[in-house]
Write a protein that holds these residues in place. Structure first.
Motif, PDB file in Angstrom:
ATOM      1  N   CYS A 105       0.833  -1.210   0.000  1.00 21.81           N
ATOM      2  CA  CYS A 105       0.000   0.000   0.000  1.00 21.81           C
ATOM      3  C   CYS A 105       0.865   1.257   0.000  1.00 21.81           C
ATOM      4  CB  CYS A 105      -0.961  -0.014   1.184  1.00 21.81           C
ATOM      5  SG  CYS A 105      -2.223  -1.311   1.072  1.00 21.81           S
TER       6      CYS A 105
ATOM      7  N   LEU B 218      -6.219   5.588  -2.345  1.00 22.25           N
ATOM      8  CA  LEU B 218      -7.182   4.689  -1.723  1.00 22.25           C
ATOM      9  C   LEU B 218      -8.574   5.276  -1.921  1.00 22.25           C
ATOM     10  CD1 LEU B 218      -7.778   2.250   0.154  1.00 22.25           C
ATOM     11  CD2 LEU B 218      -7.402   3.809   2.078  1.00 22.25           C
TER      12      LEU B 218
ATOM     13  N   GLN C 150      -9.410  -3.192   0.562  1.00 24.11           N
ATOM     14  CA  GLN C 150      -9.183  -1.847   0.027  1.00 24.11           C
ATOM     15  C   GLN C 150      -9.247  -1.860  -1.499  1.00 24.11           C
ATOM     16  OE1 GLN C 150      -5.348  -0.598   1.533  1.00 24.11           O
ATOM     17  NE2 GLN C 150      -6.268   0.247   3.379  1.00 24.11           N
TER      18      GLN C 150
ATOM     19  N   TRP D 277      -7.956   0.639  -4.663  1.00 26.24           N
ATOM     20  CA  TRP D 277      -7.067   1.731  -5.026  1.00 26.24           C
ATOM     21  C   TRP D 277      -7.226   2.029  -6.507  1.00 26.24           C
ATOM     22  CZ3 TRP D 277      -2.915   3.822  -1.915  1.00 26.24           C
ATOM     23  CH2 TRP D 277      -2.829   3.300  -0.627  1.00 26.24           C
TER      24      TRP D 277
END
Length: 157
Positions: A124, A134, A150, A152
């Motif tokens: 990340c 993000l 997550q 992105w």
């Protein structure tokens, strides 16, 4: 060196994902079959004009992977980004990410997306350093674990 993915790399990728994610993240045995399914689909159906995968290796030993697949006409998806522990911290992840992003940009994609877990802090941080942002985060129960999923994105200018 970074070379194109070959179908004979698939078994190694499935095994490494399954073993490393079980050991390091506590993932259960549902994860490796997901990786196998993604790779089976890629080998069977990918469009070589706009989708590709790469393997990082040294001395014939595979060290990692990254894939660029088509989400839609304008967006690529980064998939199966993996570095074995002994290859981390040597800028190889940066080189793989750059290869994938350059490929996507050169194929006319306007941006890319990826899906990961919050626990992958080094990856990340790498995405953030390279201009990714993000866009979504949510708690899930996947692969036998409570995780934070997550999403992105990056737009190419």
């Amino acid at each position: 060196m970074i070379r194109p993915f070959r179908p004979e790399d698939a078994a190694w990728l499935v095994e490494r994902h399954g073993t490393l994610y079980a050991r390091d993240e506590g993932f259960d045995d549902t994860f490796a079959p997901l990786v196998a399914s993604i790779l089976d689909g890629f080998v069977a159906d990918h469009d070589p004009t706009c989708e590709a995968g790469w393997i990082a290796e040294a001395g014939g030993a595979r060290l990692g992977s990254i894939f660029c697949v088509r989400l839609d006409q304008h967006t690529a998806k980064l998939r199966l980004f993996l570095l074995v522990p002994e290859a981390r911290g040597q800028a190889l992840g940066q080189r793989l990410l750059e290869a994938c992003m350059t490929y996507a940009r050169d194929r006319g994609y306007r941006g890319m997306q990826l899906w990961t877990h919050e626990s992958h802090r080094a990856a990340c941080a790498l995405y953030a350093r390279n201009g990714w942002r993000l866009v979504a985060s949510r708690p899930v129960h996947s692969f036998g674990r409570d995780l934070v999923e997550q999403s992105w994105e990056i737009a190419f200018h």
